[in-house]
Design a protein around this motif. Structure first.
Motif, PDB file in Angstrom:
ATOM      1  N   UNK A   1     -33.122  73.008  55.413  1.00  0.00           N
ATOM      2  CA  UNK A   1     -33.401  71.848  56.257  1.00  0.00           C
ATOM      3  C   UNK A   1     -34.447  72.246  57.292  1.00  0.00           C
ATOM      4  N   UNK A   2     -35.027  71.282  58.026  1.00  0.00           N
ATOM      5  CA  UNK A   2     -36.005  71.654  59.063  1.00  0.00           C
ATOM      6  C   UNK A   2     -35.405  72.512  60.168  1.00  0.00           C
ATOM      7  N   UNK A   3     -34.075  72.482  60.332  1.00  0.00           N
ATOM      8  CA  UNK A   3     -33.452  73.217  61.429  1.00  0.00           C
ATOM      9  C   UNK A   3     -32.854  74.547  61.007  1.00  0.00           C
ATOM     10  N   UNK A   4     -32.319  74.646  59.786  1.00  0.00           N
ATOM     11  CA  UNK A   4     -31.640  75.866  59.354  1.00  0.00           C
ATOM     12  C   UNK A   4     -31.463  75.835  57.849  1.00  0.00           C
ATOM     13  N   UNK A   5     -31.064  76.979  57.304  1.00  0.00           N
ATOM     14  CA  UNK A   5     -30.726  77.085  55.886  1.00  0.00           C
ATOM     15  C   UNK A   5     -29.229  77.324  55.763  1.00  0.00           C
ATOM     16  N   UNK A   6     -28.575  76.501  54.931  1.00  0.00           N
ATOM     17  CA  UNK A   6     -27.133  76.607  54.736  1.00  0.00           C
ATOM     18  C   UNK A   6     -26.887  77.278  53.395  1.00  0.00           C
ATOM     19  N   UNK A   7     -26.176  78.399  53.410  1.00  0.00           N
ATOM     20  CA  UNK A   7     -25.890  79.156  52.193  1.00  0.00           C
ATOM     21  C   UNK A   7     -24.404  79.030  51.886  1.00  0.00           C
ATOM     22  N   UNK A   8     -24.096  78.581  50.676  1.00  0.00           N
ATOM     23  CA  UNK A   8     -22.706  78.389  50.273  1.00  0.00           C
ATOM     24  C   UNK A   8     -22.039  79.723  49.941  1.00  0.00           C
ATOM     25  N   UNK A   9     -20.761  79.814  50.314  1.00  0.00           N
ATOM     26  CA  UNK A   9     -19.975  80.999  49.968  1.00  0.00           C
ATOM     27  C   UNK A   9     -18.811  80.613  49.063  1.00  0.00           C
ATOM     28  N   UNK A  10     -18.979  79.554  48.261  1.00  0.00           N
ATOM     29  CA  UNK A  10     -17.950  79.078  47.349  1.00  0.00           C
ATOM     30  C   UNK A  10     -17.136  77.986  47.996  1.00  0.00           C
ATOM     31  N   UNK A  11     -17.636  76.733  47.985  1.00  0.00           N
ATOM     32  CA  UNK A  11     -17.034  75.711  48.842  1.00  0.00           C
ATOM     33  C   UNK A  11     -17.486  74.296  48.499  1.00  0.00           C
ATOM     34  N   UNK A  12     -17.052  73.359  49.333  1.00  0.00           N
ATOM     35  CA  UNK A  12     -17.559  71.980  49.354  1.00  0.00           C
ATOM     36  C   UNK A  12     -17.962  71.680  50.792  1.00  0.00           C
ATOM     37  N   UNK A  13     -19.195  71.248  50.980  1.00  0.00           N
ATOM     38  CA  UNK A  13     -19.669  71.015  52.343  1.00  0.00           C
ATOM     39  C   UNK A  13     -20.638  69.840  52.368  1.00  0.00           C
ATOM     40  N   UNK A  14     -20.796  69.248  53.558  1.00  0.00           N
ATOM     41  CA  UNK A  14     -21.740  68.154  53.758  1.00  0.00           C
ATOM     42  C   UNK A  14     -22.814  68.555  54.743  1.00  0.00           C
ATOM     43  N   UNK A  15     -24.041  68.060  54.522  1.00  0.00           N
ATOM     44  CA  UNK A  15     -25.176  68.317  55.414  1.00  0.00           C
ATOM     45  C   UNK A  15     -25.844  66.992  55.737  1.00  0.00           C
ATOM     46  N   UNK A  16     -26.119  66.756  57.011  1.00  0.00           N
ATOM     47  CA  UNK A  16     -26.842  65.549  57.425  1.00  0.00           C
ATOM     48  C   UNK A  16     -27.993  65.959  58.334  1.00  0.00           C
ATOM     49  N   UNK A  17     -29.200  65.492  58.011  1.00  0.00           N
ATOM     50  CA  UNK A  17     -30.400  65.811  58.787  1.00  0.00           C
ATOM     51  C   UNK A  17     -30.871  64.548  59.490  1.00  0.00           C
ATOM     52  N   UNK A  18     -31.005  64.625  60.810  1.00  0.00           N
ATOM     53  CA  UNK A  18     -31.461  63.476  61.593  1.00  0.00           C
ATOM     54  C   UNK A  18     -32.918  63.181  61.282  1.00  0.00           C
ATOM     55  N   UNK A  19     -33.270  61.911  61.423  1.00  0.00           N
ATOM     56  CA  UNK A  19     -34.616  61.502  61.051  1.00  0.00           C
ATOM     57  C   UNK A  19     -35.674  61.870  62.060  1.00  0.00           C
ATOM     58  N   UNK A  20     -35.384  61.721  63.358  1.00  0.00           N
ATOM     59  CA  UNK A  20     -36.412  61.918  64.376  1.00  0.00           C
ATOM     60  C   UNK A  20     -36.373  63.314  64.996  1.00  0.00           C
TER      61      UNK A  20
END
Length: 579
Positions: A237-256
């Motif tokens: 994402x523009x703010x960070x990189x999310x690396x999975x470690x075996x899971x279920x997760x959600x990511x939301x990136x703001x528009x502005x």
């Protein structure tokens, strides 16, 4: 069986094939041609015919004696590969060649039988269209042209998708090449990556699959399901990189703002956050049930990480009607009217429900509930339609329809859970002309309490009353206060006849808090801050508010009105664990 190609589609297909063999096809056009040939029988047949025609013309051209040498001419396509130039020249010379007397007999004797065999072989080999378990592949490659990169992901499900600028119209089975940008305006799209990760996009979203184990989310939200060999899947994402470690997760990136919110449903993720000093990324870990937010100030290299309130209700985890979680309690009324199975109305106990739908009889009112199919809610199937009215008398009447839930059944109500449903207001009549009338959807307790003690857990309400400065013709939320009182919070969303309201409620019975979200007519979700529960006492004392209730009051304030009434429909009731 695919519908036949239109004249316009056929022309476009031929142009794409010619561009391919002339060496001038773009990556997007190549991907478009691949999808077309992979999924359309007639397009596949036309492609094979053109291949064979090009090959036949080139072969015969090479076998013919060379004509008298004309005056030298500059090449038409400067810098083009020799073989591609030869193919183009051969194609332009095809008309002259086909005019020769022996060509017709040769076509019937040699070309036509081989063409039929080729089409038959390709049809048998390519059909049926690739399923989700056998990844679709189509080899469309001109000689000496750059190799087509293998797909990194496939579209596996699509639900009510609308695309920005009318492009991308992807369907289940569509191949996604590295870096293909997806700009979904509305709807849900499920993508399965080559290494096994499964991602559900919710529009609006700007997304592209960078590789078989890396995705780029520029804007919008997704939920990733990762297990087994897909462990290590990353979302940039523009703010960070999310690396999975075996899971279920959600990511939301703001528009502005350059900010990303990450919620982990199960397992653990690693957030690699850029450092302000330009050094290596700072790593943060988020575990199941927790939410983190990364914000990156404008023009700065680094970003900040903070733990924040739960964002579980911000994400859609499954496409409605497909692949529902096995631990969810649902009421979609797909069984119709009856009392043989839990998914009927009134239904029976089972599948997490402690009993059937019930409603009390009143002498001065009439209540009718039936499962219908006409005019479905948000394009769904069967739904429950309810009509209630006052028939006589002067005093107000209270009516309700409710169903009890097992406390520790398919969903453990002692832990945080999510309730969702769609509600359409079919008719109000003069309902909003009487300050005694009101309507509410809530969870409530079946415990034996004093009648003056509030029993509701979460409660969403509208009426024609005024509470301080709150105009209750909007939906509002009933909230408890620290001093044991109650407050009413105006959502600002008006109640209108004919509109459909989708609700999602994240309910934490132990903390005695709930977070509502509302979408109108299938549009964008509006999310609200957490509010308190009005009921005093512990969740255990109140039996974890294990009853779902729709409740209304019909007064007699409309002088001269023949009848007080309200009509509404409900569908897609779902109760599932929050984590």
């Amino acid at each position: 069986m695919n519908p036949p190609l239109s004249a316009e589609q056929l022309t476009t297909l031929c142009e794409l094939i010619y561009l391919l063999y002339d060496g001038r096809i773009t990556p997007d056009d190549r991907a478009r041609l691949e999808d077309w040939v992979c999924h359309h029988q007639e397009a596949r047949r036309v492609y094979v015919q053109y291949m064979h025609l090009f090959a036949s013309i080139c072969w015969h051209k090479s076998q013919s004696p060379p004509p008298a040498a004309p005056a030298p001419a500059a090449p038409e396509h400067e810098g083009r590969a020799t073989l591609f130039g030869f193919l183009a020249d051969a194609f332009r010379a095809g008309g002259d060649f086909l005019a020769r007397p022996f060509v017709v007999s040769l076509a019937f004797a040699v070309v036509l039988p081989s063409l039929i065999l080729t089409v038959l072989f390709v049809s048998l080999y390519r059909q049926p269209a690739p399923s989700l378990t056998t990844q679709p592949t189509v080899a469309i490659q001109a000689a000496e042209s750059p190799a087509v990169p293998p797909p990194v992901a496939w579209v596996t499900k699509a639900h009510e998708c609308e695309w920005r600028d009318g492009g991308n119209a992807l369907v289940a089975g569509s191949r996604l090449l590295p870096g293909r940008r997806l700009r979904l305006a509305k709807g849900l799209l499920e993508i399965t990556f080559a290494h096994g990760a499964r991602v559900l996009l919710e529009g609006p979203v700007d997304f592209n699959p960078k590789s078989a184990d890396i995705a780029v989310l520029s804007f919008g939200s997704l939920v990733a399901h990762v297990s087994g060999e897909a462990k290590g899947f990353a979302v940039e994402t523009p703010a960070a990189t999310i690396v999975d470690l075996g899971t279920e997760f959600g990511v939301a990136v703001d528009g502005e703002a350059w900010a990303a919110t990450v919620h982990v449903f199960d397992g653990e993720v690693e957030l690699n956050v850029p450092a302000f000093d330009g050094g290596p990324p700072v790593q943060h870990h988020v575990t199941a049930g927790h939410t983190g937010r990364v914000a990156r100030p404008d023009g700065q290299h680094g970003a900040t990480f903070t733990e924040t309130t739960s964002a579980v209700d911000r994400f859609v985890r499954e496409i409605p009607g497909t692949g529902e979680r096995s631990d969810a309690i649902t009421a979609d009324f797909s069984g119709g009217n009856g009392d043989a199975t839990p998914d009927q109305f009134p239904g029976v106990a089972g599948a997490g429900w402690a009993g059937a739908w019930t409603w009390p009889e009143t002498k001065e009112g009439r209540l009718r509930g039936t499962v219908e199919q006409a005019d479905p809610i948000l394009g769904g199937g069967d739904y429950l339609r309810v009509e209630a009215e006052r028939t006589s008398g002067r005093s107000l009447i209270r009516q309700q329809i409710e169903r009890s839930i097992e406390v520790n059944g398919a969903v453990d109500l002692r832990k945080p859970y999510v309730v969702s449903f769609s509600l359409r207001i079919d008719s109000l009549g003069r309902f909003l002309g009487d300050t005694q009338n009101s309507f509410a959807v809530c969870s409530t307790s079946t415990a034996d309490l004093d009648k003056d003690i509030p029993r509701s857990g979460w409660r969403i309400h509208f009426s024609d009353k005024r509470f301080d400065q709150v105009v209750a013709r909007n939906w509002y939320f009933a909230s408890g206060t620290e001093g044991g009182g109650s407050a009413r919070i105006d959502s600002g969303i008006p109640v209108r006849e004919g509109d459909t309201y989708s609700f999602r409620i994240l309910f934490d019975p132990v903390a005695k808090q709930w977070s509502p979200s509302i979408a109108v007519n299938g549009g964008k979700w509006t999310r609200f801050d957490a509010v308190g529960v009005r009921s005093p006492g512990s969740a255990e004392e109140l039996q974890y508010w294990s009853q779902l209730r729709l409740y209304w009051v019909l007064g007699n304030g409309n002088q001269g009105a023949d009848v007080e009434k309200i009509g509404f429909s409900i569908d897609s009731v779902r109760i599932s664990p929050a984590y």
